[in-house]
Scaffold this motif. Structure first.
Motif, mmCIF file in Angstrom:
data_model
loop_
_atom_site.group_PDB
_atom_site.id
_atom_site.type_symbol
_atom_site.label_atom_id
_atom_site.label_comp_id
_atom_site.label_asym_id
_atom_site.label_seq_id
_atom_site.Cartn_x
_atom_site.Cartn_y
_atom_site.Cartn_z
ATOM 1 N N SER A 2 0.327 -18.805 -4.472
ATOM 2 C CA SER A 2 1.403 -17.624 -4.454
ATOM 3 C C SER A 2 2.596 -17.977 -3.405
ATOM 4 C CB SER A 2 0.552 -16.379 -3.889
ATOM 5 O OG SER A 2 1.649 -15.440 -3.449
ATOM 6 N N ASN A 3 3.738 -17.716 -3.663
ATOM 7 C CA ASN A 3 4.917 -18.064 -2.996
ATOM 8 C C ASN A 3 5.235 -16.596 -2.111
ATOM 9 O OD1 ASN A 3 5.880 -16.640 -5.012
ATOM 10 N ND2 ASN A 3 7.560 -18.125 -5.236
ATOM 11 N N ALA A 4 4.575 -15.747 -1.860
ATOM 12 C CA ALA A 4 4.513 -14.475 -1.508
ATOM 13 C C ALA A 4 4.753 -14.483 0.072
ATOM 14 C CB ALA A 4 3.435 -13.634 -1.547
ATOM 15 N N LYS A 5 5.967 -13.663 0.423
ATOM 16 C CA LYS A 5 6.336 -13.653 1.789
ATOM 17 C C LYS A 5 5.553 -12.639 2.366
ATOM 18 C CE LYS A 5 10.728 -15.830 1.582
ATOM 19 N NZ LYS A 5 12.217 -15.924 1.739
ATOM 20 N N VAL A 6 4.685 -12.685 3.775
ATOM 21 C CA VAL A 6 4.037 -11.792 4.407
ATOM 22 C C VAL A 6 5.047 -11.029 5.504
ATOM 23 C CG1 VAL A 6 1.969 -11.058 5.530
ATOM 24 C CG2 VAL A 6 1.983 -12.699 3.473
ATOM 25 N N THR A 37 13.136 -8.650 5.923
ATOM 26 C CA THR A 37 11.587 -8.459 6.165
ATOM 27 C C THR A 37 11.564 -6.950 6.026
ATOM 28 O OG1 THR A 37 11.377 -10.373 7.654
ATOM 29 C CG2 THR A 37 9.914 -8.455 7.770
ATOM 30 N N ALA A 38 12.094 -6.177 6.576
ATOM 31 C CA ALA A 38 12.247 -4.679 6.685
ATOM 32 C C ALA A 38 12.314 -4.060 4.970
ATOM 33 C CB ALA A 38 13.223 -3.930 7.362
ATOM 34 N N ALA A 39 13.259 -4.765 4.452
ATOM 35 C CA ALA A 39 13.690 -4.425 3.058
ATOM 36 C C ALA A 39 12.486 -4.511 2.036
ATOM 37 C CB ALA A 39 14.927 -5.001 2.257
ATOM 38 N N ARG A 40 11.799 -5.820 2.325
ATOM 39 C CA ARG A 40 10.674 -6.116 1.419
ATOM 40 C C ARG A 40 9.691 -4.882 1.777
ATOM 41 N NH1 ARG A 40 10.996 -11.357 2.999
ATOM 42 N NH2 ARG A 40 9.814 -11.206 4.597
ATOM 43 N N MET A 41 9.493 -4.551 2.707
ATOM 44 C CA MET A 41 8.274 -3.592 3.068
ATOM 45 C C MET A 41 8.961 -2.208 2.494
ATOM 46 S SD MET A 41 7.231 -2.065 7.045
ATOM 47 C CE MET A 41 8.870 -1.623 7.135
ATOM 48 N N LEU A 87 1.775 -4.723 -2.801
ATOM 49 C CA LEU A 87 1.544 -4.225 -1.474
ATOM 50 C C LEU A 87 1.146 -5.283 -0.470
ATOM 51 C CD1 LEU A 87 0.183 -0.651 -2.330
ATOM 52 C CD2 LEU A 87 2.676 -1.237 -1.010
ATOM 53 N N LYS A 88 0.118 -6.238 -1.267
ATOM 54 C CA LYS A 88 -0.401 -7.112 -0.065
ATOM 55 C C LYS A 88 0.814 -8.354 0.137
ATOM 56 C CE LYS A 88 -4.085 -9.301 -0.928
ATOM 57 N NZ LYS A 88 -5.263 -9.891 -1.739
ATOM 58 N N GLU A 89 1.543 -8.704 -0.957
ATOM 59 C CA GLU A 89 2.619 -9.415 -0.769
ATOM 60 C C GLU A 89 3.679 -9.031 0.266
ATOM 61 O OE1 GLU A 89 4.012 -9.945 -4.721
ATOM 62 O OE2 GLU A 89 2.669 -11.426 -5.261
ATOM 63 N N ALA A 90 3.744 -7.836 0.370
ATOM 64 C CA ALA A 90 4.714 -7.190 1.495
ATOM 65 C C ALA A 90 4.332 -7.210 2.814
ATOM 66 C CB ALA A 90 5.148 -5.810 0.807
ATOM 67 N N GLY A 91 2.737 -7.425 2.811
ATOM 68 C CA GLY A 91 2.179 -7.599 4.196
ATOM 69 C C GLY A 91 1.746 -6.064 4.425
ATOM 70 N N LEU A 92 1.708 -5.257 3.359
ATOM 71 C CA LEU A 92 1.407 -3.753 3.963
ATOM 72 C C LEU A 92 -0.343 -3.838 3.879
ATOM 73 C CD1 LEU A 92 4.358 -2.057 2.306
ATOM 74 C CD2 LEU A 92 3.766 -2.175 4.549
ATOM 75 N N LEU A 93 -0.839 -4.491 3.008
ATOM 76 C CA LEU A 93 -2.321 -4.287 2.714
ATOM 77 C C LEU A 93 -3.039 -5.771 3.090
ATOM 78 C CD1 LEU A 93 -2.614 -1.960 -0.465
ATOM 79 C CD2 LEU A 93 -2.798 -1.277 1.816
ATOM 80 N N THR A 94 -4.493 -5.716 3.484
ATOM 81 C CA THR A 94 -5.038 -6.760 3.471
ATOM 82 C C THR A 94 -6.462 -6.376 2.764
ATOM 83 O OG1 THR A 94 -6.387 -6.148 5.256
ATOM 84 C CG2 THR A 94 -4.632 -7.581 5.499
ATOM 85 N N SER A 95 -7.159 -7.360 1.909
ATOM 86 C CA SER A 95 -8.119 -7.076 1.155
ATOM 87 C C SER A 95 -9.302 -7.997 1.383
ATOM 88 C CB SER A 95 -7.613 -7.102 -0.574
ATOM 89 O OG SER A 95 -7.332 -8.553 -0.799
ATOM 90 N N GLU A 96 -10.514 -7.663 0.914
ATOM 91 C CA GLU A 96 -11.655 -8.460 0.795
ATOM 92 C C GLU A 96 -12.520 -8.129 -0.158
ATOM 93 O OE1 GLU A 96 -15.529 -8.764 3.737
ATOM 94 O OE2 GLU A 96 -13.770 -7.610 4.421
ATOM 95 N N ARG A 97 -12.954 -9.209 -0.778
ATOM 96 C CA ARG A 97 -13.934 -8.991 -2.271
ATOM 97 C C ARG A 97 -15.212 -9.023 -1.668
ATOM 98 N NH1 ARG A 97 -13.721 -9.086 -7.406
ATOM 99 N NH2 ARG A 97 -11.795 -9.794 -7.520
#
Length: 125
Positions: A2-6, A37-41, A87-97
Motif C-alpha cells: 500500500s502507498n497510503a498516507k496516514v 493532511t486535513a483534507a485527506r481526513m 477510513l484506515k488509509e486516512a488514519g481515522l481507524l485502526t484494525s486487528e484481525r
C-alpha cells in the motif's frame, strides 16, 4: 503493498495530550502540508456511508467494533470493506484481525486531533 498516507498525530513535548496534525483553523493559516493532511481526513469523512461507519465504530461499546456488527449501512459487504479501507488509509481507524473477523477502533488521539482542529483558539484548553 500500500502507498497510503496516514494522518500524522504527534505527542506534544509538554505531555499535555495529543497535538493535532494541524493547528486550530482560527490559530493561523495552514501550511500546504497541513492542509493536505486535513483534507485527506475530511475527504474520507465526506462520504455518508464512511461517516456512518466511522460513527458506528466510535460509538460502539468498548471503543471497538467487529465488522460483523457495523456492516448494516445499506451497501454490500465489499463496499463496506472498501469504505473501511479508505477510513484506515486516512488514519481515522485502526484494525486487528481476530480469527475470521476484523475489529476496528478509533484511537482516542484521532478524536482529540479532530476536535482541536475545529476548535477556535479562544475555546481551546
Amino acid at each position: 503493498m500500500s502507498n497510503a498516507k496516514v494522518l500524522p498525530l504527534l505527542e506534544p513535548a509538554d505531555g499535555q495530550g495529543v497535538a493535532p496534525c494541524c493547528p486550530p483553523l482560527t490559530e493561523r493559516p495552514m501550511t500546504a502540508d497541513e492542509a493536505e493532511t486535513a483534507a485527506r481526513m475530511f475527504k474520507a469523512l465526506g462520504d455518508p456511508v464512511r461517516l456512518r461507519l466511522f460513527s458506528a465504530v466510535a460509538s460502539h461499546e468498548g471503543g471497538e467494533a467487529c465488522v460483523c456488527d457495523i456492516s448494516d449501512v445499506g451497501v454490500s459487504q465489499p463496499t463496506v470493506s472498501h469504505h473501511l479501507k479508505k477510513l484506515k488509509e486516512a488514519g481515522l481507524l485502526t484494525s486487528e484481525r481476530r480469527g475470521t473477523w476484523v475489529y476496528y477502533r478509533v484511537e482516542p488521539s484521532v478524536l482529540a486531533a479532530m476536535g482541536r482542529l475545529l476548535v477556535g483558539a479562544s475555546t481551546a484548553a
